[in-house]
Design an enzyme around this catalytic site. Structure first.
Site, PDB file in Angstrom:
ATOM      1  N   ARG A 282       0.790  -1.166  -0.148  1.00 13.44           N
ATOM      2  CA  ARG A 282      -0.148  -0.064  -0.026  1.00 13.44           C
ATOM      3  C   ARG A 282       0.978   1.205   0.123  1.00 13.44           C
ATOM      4  O   ARG A 282       1.690   1.490   0.958  1.00 13.44           O
ATOM      5  CB  ARG A 282      -0.942  -0.055   1.328  1.00 13.44           C
ATOM      6  CG  ARG A 282      -1.628   1.343   1.513  1.00 13.44           C
ATOM      7  CD  ARG A 282      -2.167   1.613   2.825  1.00 13.44           C
ATOM      8  NE  ARG A 282      -3.114   2.513   3.301  1.00 13.44           N
ATOM      9  CZ  ARG A 282      -2.772   3.834   3.605  1.00 13.44           C
ATOM     10  NH1 ARG A 282      -1.401   3.676   3.816  1.00 13.44           N
ATOM     11  NH2 ARG A 282      -3.701   4.474   3.886  1.00 13.44           N
ATOM     12  N   ASP A 284       1.480   4.923   0.558  1.00 10.53           N
ATOM     13  CA  ASP A 284       0.801   5.828   1.212  1.00 10.53           C
ATOM     14  C   ASP A 284       0.786   7.278   0.553  1.00 10.53           C
ATOM     15  O   ASP A 284       1.833   7.672  -0.238  1.00 10.53           O
ATOM     16  CB  ASP A 284       1.221   6.063   2.510  1.00 10.53           C
ATOM     17  CG  ASP A 284       0.650   6.772   3.575  1.00 10.53           C
ATOM     18  OD1 ASP A 284      -0.423   6.900   3.605  1.00 10.53           O
ATOM     19  OD2 ASP A 284       1.329   7.859   4.146  1.00 10.53           O
ATOM     20  N   GLU A 326      -3.022   4.779  -2.247  1.00 11.15           N
ATOM     21  CA  GLU A 326      -3.961   5.473  -1.287  1.00 11.15           C
ATOM     22  C   GLU A 326      -4.091   6.948  -1.769  1.00 11.15           C
ATOM     23  O   GLU A 326      -3.046   7.764  -1.422  1.00 11.15           O
ATOM     24  CB  GLU A 326      -3.397   5.463  -0.029  1.00 11.15           C
ATOM     25  CG  GLU A 326      -4.300   5.851   1.110  1.00 11.15           C
ATOM     26  CD  GLU A 326      -3.965   7.139   1.756  1.00 11.15           C
ATOM     27  OE1 GLU A 326      -5.084   7.849   2.346  1.00 11.15           O
ATOM     28  OE2 GLU A 326      -2.660   7.564   1.751  1.00 11.15           O
ATOM     29  N   ASP A 396      -8.613   6.094   9.083  1.00 16.80           N
ATOM     30  CA  ASP A 396      -8.553   7.714   8.672  1.00 16.80           C
ATOM     31  C   ASP A 396     -10.009   8.075   8.829  1.00 16.80           C
ATOM     32  O   ASP A 396     -10.975   7.466   9.202  1.00 16.80           O
ATOM     33  CB  ASP A 396      -8.015   7.780   7.415  1.00 16.80           C
ATOM     34  CG  ASP A 396      -6.498   7.705   7.202  1.00 16.80           C
ATOM     35  OD1 ASP A 396      -5.814   8.257   8.553  1.00 16.80           O
ATOM     36  OD2 ASP A 396      -6.101   7.769   6.208  1.00 16.80           O
TER      37      ASP A 396
HETATM   38  C1  GLC Z   1      -2.235   8.557   4.679  1.00 13.56           C
HETATM   39  C2  GLC Z   1      -2.609   7.711   6.087  1.00 13.56           C
HETATM   40  C3  GLC Z   1      -2.875   8.539   7.105  1.00 13.56           C
HETATM   41  C4  GLC Z   1      -1.484   9.473   7.556  1.00 13.56           C
HETATM   42  C5  GLC Z   1      -1.265  10.131   6.074  1.00 13.56           C
HETATM   43  C6  GLC Z   1       0.017  10.813   6.233  1.00 13.56           C
HETATM   44  O1  GLC Z   1      -3.276   9.259   4.413  1.00 13.56           O
HETATM   45  O2  GLC Z   1      -3.639   6.794   5.769  1.00 13.56           O
HETATM   46  O3  GLC Z   1      -3.163   7.834   8.177  1.00 13.56           O
HETATM   47  O4  GLC Z   1      -1.966  10.496   8.440  1.00 13.56           O
HETATM   48  O5  GLC Z   1      -1.201   9.382   5.034  1.00 13.56           O
HETATM   49  O6  GLC Z   1       0.999   9.945   6.286  1.00 13.56           O
HETATM   50  C1  GLC Z   2      -5.215  12.783   3.345  1.00 15.66           C
HETATM   51  C2  GLC Z   2      -4.811  12.285   4.783  1.00 15.66           C
HETATM   52  C3  GLC Z   2      -5.869  11.322   5.154  1.00 15.66           C
HETATM   53  C4  GLC Z   2      -7.168  11.692   5.114  1.00 15.66           C
HETATM   54  C5  GLC Z   2      -7.375  12.294   3.942  1.00 15.66           C
HETATM   55  C6  GLC Z   2      -8.905  12.546   3.523  1.00 15.66           C
HETATM   56  O1  GLC Z   2      -5.078  11.726   2.353  1.00 15.66           O
HETATM   57  O2  GLC Z   2      -3.762  11.581   4.566  1.00 15.66           O
HETATM   58  O3  GLC Z   2      -5.461  11.245   6.588  1.00 15.66           O
HETATM   59  O4  GLC Z   2      -7.888  10.690   5.449  1.00 15.66           O
HETATM   60  O5  GLC Z   2      -6.599  13.224   3.283  1.00 15.66           O
HETATM   61  O6  GLC Z   2      -9.083  13.557   4.525  1.00 15.66           O
END
Ligand code: GLC
Ligand code: GLC
Length: 650
Positions: A282, A284, A326, A396
Site C-alpha cells: 500500500r 501511502d 492510497e 482515517d
Molecule cells: C495517509 C494515512 C494517514 C496518514 C497520512 C500521512 O493518508 O492513511 O493515516 O496520516 O497518510 O502519512
Molecule cells: C489525506 C490524509 C488522510 C485523510 C485524507 C482525507 O489523504 O492523509 O488522513 O483521511 O486526506 O481527508
C-alpha cells in the site's frame, strides 16, 4: 528509433554491471528487464532526462533492481511466475480483506500470528497490517512517520517475526499487505538527521529553503491537510536553520522526488518489503508525490510518472507484487492511479474507493440513495486488470470527497449539504443517532471531516446506552447493509478491524497528550478479546454482526459474477431510497445477480417493471444472502428498512 536509444543504454548498463551481480542466474530478470526497459527509460527520461548524471542514475536504478532480484527467495520467485500466468488472480471474488493495527489487534506480530484463525473463522484472506516500522514515540502519526524503513518497531517484533508471519499466511492462503510510506519520512529519519546536520546531499532529499520566499509561493495554492494540528505546509527547523516542507504533520518531512536519488532509495525500500513476503504494498499518500508552485501539489502528472516507473521496476524484480494507491482524491483523479492505458502506462492495480465510501455515508445520513446513485453514475469506468478496495471505515477520517456537481444534480446545495452531513455524524443534528467527532476542521475554508467507529456512527453506541432495542437492531442492520454493498459492488471489500464485532468509539486517546488533538484515534481500538469471544454467544450484538458477516463473506466467495471485470450496471429506479445495481457475466446471462439496497429505516418497494431486462425472465427471485425469496406485494418487491438483497433467479 527511440527503442534504439533505450537498447543501447541498456547494453551499456549491462556491460558495466558489477561482476558479482552478473554471475547470478538472472534469466527471468533479464527477460523482464528487456520487456520493460523501454518504458522505464522513457519515464526516467521524462522525469530526469535533463540531468548531466542521467546515465549514472539509470545504472543505479537497474543495479537496485538486480540486487533485489538476487535477494528474492526461490519461493517468492515461484509465486511471481505463477501470478504472471494467472495475471487476473486478484480480480476474483474470493478475496476479502481486513485492515488493522498490529498492536491494536494483537499486541505484536507473534500475537497476530496466533490470531490467524480469527481471519479464517470470518473468511478474511487478505490482511493489511498498518505500518510496523519504527516511529518516534509520540510523533508517529499512527505509524506513518517512519524513522527507519528497513526495520520493524521493536515493540511489535522483529523482521524474523514478520517473515514467519508471512510464511504462515502464505500457507493458509492469506495475502499480506504492508505499507510503504512513500511521500515523507519522520524528522528522526537518518536522512532528515543528516539534513539537519547540514549535509546538502540529504537536504536535497527534502524541500528545504533558507527563506520564506518559495514557501510563501507554495502556500498560495496548497490546501492544509491537518489544519488544526499542523497548519501550513512548511516548518522551521531550528537545527537546520531552514524551512522544510511538511504537508502532513510538522514532524513528517516531504520527500523531494525531483531528486532521482530519492526515487531509487524508495524503489529499494519497496523491493525490500516485497522480498520480506508482502503480496501487496500500500503506497501511502501517493497523490502528494510531486510538488509544483501554483498547484495544490496533488495529482500532478509527474506523481503518476513516478508511480508508473515504480510499477515497471517492480514488474521486473517482483512481478507478483501488487500496489494499492492510497489517493483520497476526487473521482476523476483517483481513476488515473490505475494508469492511463493498461498496455503502455500501468500504475497501481488497486485503489481505495473513497468516493463509494463517502457516498455510502451520505446515504446513511440522508436515508436515501439519491447522491449515491448520482455519484456512482459519474464514477469513471476503470481500466481492466485494476480493481477497487471498497471499504466502509478505515483508520482515517471520512472526507466528503464527492463532486459538488453531483450534489447540485440532486438538488442539494453543496455547502449546506456538507454541513448537514458533518452535523449529522457529529450528533449536532436533532434526529441523528450517530456519535462521530469532527476532524480536520478548517476555520478558513469551513471544511471538516468525520471521525468515529462504524458502530458508533451507525447509532449502536447511543442505542446501547439508552437500551433502545429497535435502535440496536437498526444499527446492526445498517452495519450489515453497508457491508452488503462493499461485498457486492466489484472490487476487494476491506473490513476494518473491530467492525465485525461492533466495536464502539474508544475515548482513551483523550488522556494521551500525543493523541488528544487527533480525533482519528477514537476509531483505532485495541480489541478486547474477551468481548470478542461473545461472537460465539447467540443473541449478543457481537454474534449478530459477526455471524452475519461470516455468512455474507462465504456467500460472496461463491458468486462468480462478483469478481471484478467491470461487469456492473447501475439500475435507475423510481424509489429514491433504493440503490440498485446488477452484476453480470460478460459472456452470457447465466448467474447474474441483482443487488437491491434500502437506505431508509422504513420498508420500501421496488416496482418490478422498473427493472427492465433485470426483471426475472421466467422464475422468481431468491436472495442468495438469506437463502429465501423476498416478499412481493402487488408486483413490487418489498425491501425491509435498512435491508438489502443479492437476488438471483430461480
Ligand atoms: C495517509 C494515512 C494517514 C496518514 C497520512 C500521512 O493518508 O492513511 O493515516 O496520516 O497518510 O502519512
Ligand atoms: C489525506 C490524509 C488522510 C485523510 C485524507 C482525507 O489523504 O492523509 O488522513 O483521511 O486526506 O481527508
Amino acid at each position: 528509433m527511440y527503442e534504439q536509444v533505450a537498447h543501447s543504454l541498456l547494453n551499456d548498463i549491462l556491460n558495466r554491471i558489477k561482476p558479482e551481480i552478473c554471475q547470478q542466474d538472472l534469466r527471468h530478470f533479464y527477460t523482464r528487464l528487456g520487456a520493460n526497459f523501454y518504458a522505464i527509460h522513457s519515464l526516467l527520461e521524462k522525469l530526469y532526462g535533463d540531468r548531466a548524471d542521467f546515465n549514472q542514475q539509470a545504472q543505479s536504478l537497474v543495479e537496485t533492481m538486480a540486487k533485489k532480484y538476487i535477494k528474492r527467495s526461490a519461493k517468492l520467485r515461484q509465486l511471481d511466475l505463477a501470478r504472471e500466468k494467472d495475471y487476473n488472480w486478484f480480480l476474483s471474488q474470493k478475496w476479502v480483506g481486513m485492515a488493522l493495527y498490529c498492536q491494536g489487534f494483537a499486541d505484536d506480530l507473534t500475537g497476530l500470528r496466533e490470531r490467524l484463525n480469527y481471519f479464517q473463522e470470518l473468511g478474511v484472506n487478505l490482511v493489511h497490517v498498518m505500518p510496523i516500522m519504527p516511529c518516534p514515540e509520540g510523533s508517529s502519526d499512527g505509524g506513518y512517520a517512519i524513522s527507519d524503513f528497513h526495520e520493524i518497531d521493536p515493540q511489535v517484533g522483529t523482521l524474523q517475526d514478520l517473515i514467519g508471519l508471512a510464511d504462515e499466511m502464505r500457507e493458509r492462503d492469506i495475502l499480506l499487505v504492508l505499507d510503504v510510506v512513500v511521500n515523507h519520512t519522520s524528522n528522526h529519519h537518518y536522512w532528515a538527521q543528516e539534513a539537519r546536520a547540514g549535509d546538502s546531499i540529504y537536504q536535497d532529499y527534502y524541500y528545504t529553503f533558507e527563506t520564506r520566499t518559495v514557501p510563501d509561493m507554495f502556500e498560495q495554492s496548497m490546501p492544509e491537510i491537518f489544519p488544526e494540528t499542523a497548519p501550513g505546509n512548511f516548518t522551521w527547523d531550528e537545527e537546520m536553520g531552514r524551512w522544510v516542507m511538511t504537508v502532513f504533520n510538522d514532524f513528517q518531512w516531504d520527500l523531494n522526488y525531483s531528486n532521482p536519488a530519492v526515487l531509487i532509495e524508495m524503489l529499494n525500500i519497496i523491493l525490500f518489503w516485497a522480498n520480506q513476503g508482502a503480496d501487496i504494498l500500500r503506497l501511502d499518500a501517493v497523490a502528494f508525490l510531486w510538488k509544483k508552485i501554483g498547484s495544490t501539489c496533488q495529482n500532478e502528472r509527474e506523481a503518476h510518472l513516478i508511480l508508473q516507473l515504480l510499477k515497471d521496476c517492480c514488474q521486473v524484480t517482483a512481478p507478483g507484487v501488487l500496489f494499492i494507491a492510497e489517493a483520497i482524491v476526487a473521482p476523476v483523479e483517483v481513476i488515473k492511479y490505475f494508469g492511463e492505458d493498461a498496455v503502455i502506462a500501468k500504475e497501481c492495480e488497486i485503489a481505495y474507493n473513497a468516493t463509494f465510501m463517502a457516498l455510502l455515508w451520505d446515504a446513511v445520513a440522508t436515508k436515501n440513495a439519491r447522491l449515491l446513485n448520482q455519484g456512482i453514475k459519474s464514477l469513471p469506468v476503470k481500466l481492466e486488470r485494476a480493481t477497487w478496495l471498497n471499504y466502509v471505515r478505515c483508520h482515517d477520517d471520512i472526507g466528503l470527497g464527492f463532486d459538488d456537481r453531483d450534489i447540485l444534480l440532486c438538488d442539494y446545495r453543496p455547502a449546506r449539504h456538507r454541513k448537514f452531513l458533518i452535523d449529522y455524524f457529529t450528533g449536532q443534528f436533532a434526529d441523528s443517532h450517530a456519535r462521530g467527532l469532527p476532524f480536520g476542521q478548517n476555520e478558513k475554508t469551513g471544511d471538516a471531516r468525520i471521525s468515529g467507529s462504524l458502530a458508533s456512527l451507525a447509532g449502536l453506541e447511543r442505542a446501547l446506552e439508552i437500551g433502545a432495542e429497535r435502535g440496536i437492531d437498526d444499527a446492526i442492520k445498517l452495519i450489515l447493509l453497508l457491508h452488503g454493498m462493499i461485498m457486492s459492488f466489484g472490487g476487494i471489500p476491506l473490513l476494518y478491524y473491530g467492525d465485525a464485532l461492533g466495536t464502539l468509539n474508544d475515548d482513551s486517546y483523550r488522556s494521551d497528550p500525543h493523541k488528544m488533538g487527533d480525533t482519528r484515534w477514537v476509531h483505532r481500538p485495541s480489541i478486547n478479546w474477551e468481548t470478542a469471544a461473545r461472537r460465539n454467544i447467540p443473541g449478543s450484538v457481537e454474534y449478530k454482526i459477526f455471524s452475519a458477516l461470516k455468512r455474507m463473506i462465504a456467500v460472496r466467495k461463491e458468486i462468480t459474477v462478483f469478481a471484478d471485470f467491470n461487469n456492473r450496471e447501475l439500475i435507475e429506479v423510481e424509489n429514491p431510497h433504493l440503490f440498485v445495481f446488477g452484476r453480470y457475466n460478460l459472456n452470457n446471462q447465466a448467474g447474474r445477480v441483482l443487488i437491491v439496497a434500502n437506505f431508509n429505516d422504513r420498508p420500501q418497494h421496488l416496482d418490478v417493471a422498473d427493472l427492465g431486462t433485470w426483471a426475472p425472465q421466467y422464475g422468481r427471485f431468491v436472495d442468495l444472502y438469506k437463502g429465501e425469496s423476498p416478499d412481493v406485494f402487488k408486483k413490487s418487491l418489498v425491501i425491509p428498512g435498512f435491508g438489502f438483497y443479492w437476488l438471483s433467479e430461480s
